[in-house]
Design a protein around this motif. Structure first.
Motif, PDB file in Angstrom:
ATOM      1  N   TRP A  53       0.780  -1.260  -0.015  1.00  0.00           N
ATOM      2  CA  TRP A  53       0.087  -0.202   0.090  1.00  0.00           C
ATOM      3  C   TRP A  53       0.845   1.252  -0.022  1.00  0.00           C
ATOM      4  O   TRP A  53       0.350   2.240  -0.361  1.00  0.00           O
ATOM      5  CB  TRP A  53      -1.072  -0.179   1.420  1.00  0.00           C
ATOM      6  N   PHE A  91       0.142  10.392  -4.201  1.00  0.00           N
ATOM      7  CA  PHE A  91       0.426  11.838  -3.663  1.00  0.00           C
ATOM      8  C   PHE A  91       1.484  12.406  -4.762  1.00  0.00           C
ATOM      9  O   PHE A  91       1.160  13.510  -4.974  1.00  0.00           O
ATOM     10  CB  PHE A  91       1.264  11.475  -2.395  1.00  0.00           C
ATOM     11  N   ILE A 106      -0.803  15.698  -5.980  1.00  0.00           N
ATOM     12  CA  ILE A 106      -0.631  16.834  -4.844  1.00  0.00           C
ATOM     13  C   ILE A 106       0.828  17.477  -5.548  1.00  0.00           C
ATOM     14  O   ILE A 106       0.794  18.784  -5.682  1.00  0.00           O
ATOM     15  CB  ILE A 106       0.133  16.507  -3.446  1.00  0.00           C
ATOM     16  N   LEU A 162      -1.864  19.299  -8.890  1.00  0.00           N
ATOM     17  CA  LEU A 162      -2.475  20.408  -8.253  1.00  0.00           C
ATOM     18  C   LEU A 162      -1.887  21.892  -8.931  1.00  0.00           C
ATOM     19  O   LEU A 162      -2.160  22.733  -8.875  1.00  0.00           O
ATOM     20  CB  LEU A 162      -2.367  20.229  -6.817  1.00  0.00           C
ATOM     21  N   PHE A 207       7.171  12.412   1.230  1.00  0.00           N
ATOM     22  CA  PHE A 207       5.880  12.181   1.855  1.00  0.00           C
ATOM     23  C   PHE A 207       6.110  11.046   2.894  1.00  0.00           C
ATOM     24  O   PHE A 207       5.756  10.891   3.791  1.00  0.00           O
ATOM     25  CB  PHE A 207       4.818  12.187   0.830  1.00  0.00           C
ATOM     26  N   ALA A 245       8.175  10.837   5.761  1.00  0.00           N
ATOM     27  CA  ALA A 245       7.579  11.727   6.660  1.00  0.00           C
ATOM     28  C   ALA A 245       6.488  10.943   7.557  1.00  0.00           C
ATOM     29  O   ALA A 245       6.322  10.831   8.516  1.00  0.00           O
ATOM     30  CB  ALA A 245       7.209  13.324   6.197  1.00  0.00           C
ATOM     31  N   ALA A 246       5.802  10.219   6.418  1.00  0.00           N
ATOM     32  CA  ALA A 246       4.471   9.703   6.973  1.00  0.00           C
ATOM     33  C   ALA A 246       4.889   8.276   7.625  1.00  0.00           C
ATOM     34  O   ALA A 246       4.380   8.106   8.784  1.00  0.00           O
ATOM     35  CB  ALA A 246       3.715   9.411   5.892  1.00  0.00           C
TER      36      ALA A 246
END
Lengths: 327, 210
Positions: free
Chosen positions: A96, A104, A108, A112, A130, A133-134
């Motif tokens: 996952w 992302f 993002i 975007l 990301f 950090a996650a």
């Protein structure tokens, strides 16, 4: 259809290069590294790559459908983002993670901000940052010892950089293993030879500018040679430093992203040197063992500034006049 | 033209939503929204200060000389902030520990000075009261919304006292949501969604007018 007069700045000379053709070249160039990752880390590696690529392509299609923009999945840019993100992940991560990371990166970091050509940082690296950090534990612990085709040892294994930094014990693999890719690390970064094959192919096809990878790797080599050993100059293990971590992968495939690197020759050299300097700073004195991805992200951010500083000489202008113009 | 007191209350939720439309008071919005409970108490403090300051600024607006209105505002704002701070320290010491510096910092929160300057200084008391209540309540809802999303994604569950939903996290929490980057991402996405919805409503209204 009414005829339209196209007003555009020079140069007006067109090559046959198109976005999909260039992108396809990059995909081809990544294939040796993909194959190497499957050889060393087994089918798990292939599963991560496929998950990452399909998530990237699906997110791009879904987002562009949702905002009623032209669906651009056929230009291979999302495929590259997917592959690159997978190449940047430890082989032991749950599936996952590449799925979320790619979504992302595409939604993002890329869409975007306006889609291909408008992203201000490399999407794959933004996705990696990301995930880092996650779920830092997965991104820094899920290493696997390499083995040939599924002979992967499930036990966690220290990466050469962690060993170099003294963060974890274990012996350094031999130089030959480093070149071939027979060591712990992210999927696509381990096999230097496979990356070099792809990189040289890209340089030969004139897809990427050799100044960025050469400046990047050269700077890391020199700086780690000079400062690599604490308390003594000119004794660092520079060869090991340039061969370990994601340096080659980042230098050839990620720092050279057109959208987020400078457009002039001088600017590109600066980009390479800047990436190298930040990488060494993080590797030798920073908190993380590896700094390649953050160094590229940071240099992505200053790319517009570099482009402003190294304004090319106006044709016909000399010295003083140029300076005046540049202001 | 005098607008209705009800409008002055209701506008704080959507049209003049402090966080997403006026984009003021961002500092506590990003800093304290790591859990719903924090967001709620921060919001309540702001409601109290905002209503108090708005009412008194409005009451004194006719006798306040223009030249020294800012110092007067600051005194009128600092008073309720000190009240909130002391009450919270006495009755909610644990919450005071967490919100810490952000409670006294309400003094310089843009929302309050902006409403005093732009609204209460020119409007009657009742309207100013409604404005303070509405903007404050809108702000509180924003904080709860943002902190709800961040707490849910960042810790896997929302904890209010001994109540937990869901009882156990069913996915691996993404620690990034509790960090400043997570706050910015969450805020940016929510702002984008609200802008899209409002733009759509405006288009519809225009189409009907034609």
């Amino acid at each position: 259809m009414t005829e339209r007069l196209v007003v555009s700045p020079s140069p007006h000379w067109k090559t046959g290069k198109t976005v999909p053709a260039l992108m396809l070249d990059v995909v081809m160039a990544l294939m040796p590294a993909v194959v190497a990752s499957v050889v060393f880390f087994g089918w798990k590696a292939l599963a991560i790559i496929l998950t990452s690529v399909s998530s990237a392509v699906i997110s791009e299609a879904v987002y562009e459908k949702a905002v009623k923009r032209e669906v651009t999945i056929k230009d291979y840019s999302a495929v590259i983002t997917g592959i690159l993100l997978a190449m940047n992940m430890p082989p032991g991560v749950p599936l996952w993670m590449p799925a979320i990371g790619s979504a992302f990166a595409i939604v993002i970091a890329k869409q975007l901000f306006g889609g291909l050509g408008c992203n201000f940082v490399n999407p794959a690296l933004a996705g990696r940052a990301f995930l880092m950090a996650a779920w830092p534990l997965h991104m820094t612990r899920d290493w696997l010892a390499p083995g040939f085709f599924g002979g992967v040892d499930a036990a966690a294994s220290a990466t050469p950089l962690a060993v170099l930094k003294g963060a974890s014990g274990g012996a350094l693999p031999g130089i030959w293993d480093m070149l071939l890719g027979n060591r712990a690390g992210c999927l696509g970064e381990t096999s230097i030879i496979a990356i070099l094959i792809g990189g040289i192919y890209l340089i030969w096809k004139e897809v990427i500018d050799p100044r960025i990878p050469l400046g990047f790797i050269g700077t890391v080599f020199v700086l780690t040679w000079v400062f690599g050993k604490p308390g003594a100059f000119f004794q660092g293990n520079a060869v090991y430093h340039i061969l370990s971590g994601g340096l080659f992968l980042g230098a050839f495939f990620m720092a050279t992203d057109y959208v987020t690197s400078p457009v002039t020759a001088k600017g590109r050299l600066l980009m390479g040197i800047g990436c190298g300097a930040i990488t060494v700073l993080i590797r030798l004195w920073g908190g993380y063992p590896e700094g390649v991805s953050y160094s590229i992200l940071l240099m992505n951010l200053v790319t517009p500034l570099i482009d402003r500083v190294v304004v090319p000489r106006y044709y016909g202008w000399k010295g003083e006049a140029r300076k005046e113009k540049a202001l | 033209m005098r607008r209705s007191v009800f409008y002055d209350f209701i506008k704080g939720f959507i049209e003049e939503n402090p966080t997403f439309r006026l984009v003021i008071g961002m500092c506590p919005t990003l800093a304290v929204t790591t859990s719903v409970v924090n967001g709620f108490w921060m919001g309540v403090s702001v409601i109290f200060v905002l209503v108090f300051a708005n009412v008194f600024v409005s009451l004194l607006r006719k006798v306040t000389p223009d030249e020294i209105r800012l110092p007067v505002f600051v005194i009128l704002i600092a008073t309720p902030v000190v009240i909130v701070e002391l009450v919270m320290r006495a009755y909610l010491p644990a919450m005071y520990e967490i919100l810490g510096i952000f409670v006294p910092l309400i003094v310089v929160n843009c929302i309050i000075i902006a409403r005093a300057e732009a609204f209460a200084f020119k409007q009657p008391v009742l309207n100013s009261f409604a404005d303070g209540l509405g903007i404050g309540a809108g702000y509180t809802l924003n904080l709860i919304l943002i902190s709800g999303i961040r707490e849910f994604l960042g810790t896997g569950q929302i904890t209010v006292g001994s109540f937990r939903f869901p009882a156990a996290p069913f996915f691996e929490p993404a620690a990034v949501m509790l960090t400043p980057p997570g706050g910015f991402i969450c805020l940016g996405l929510l702002m984008a969604v609200l802008n899209v919805l409002l733009a759509r409503r405006e288009r519809k209204a225009k189409a009907q007018a034609v």
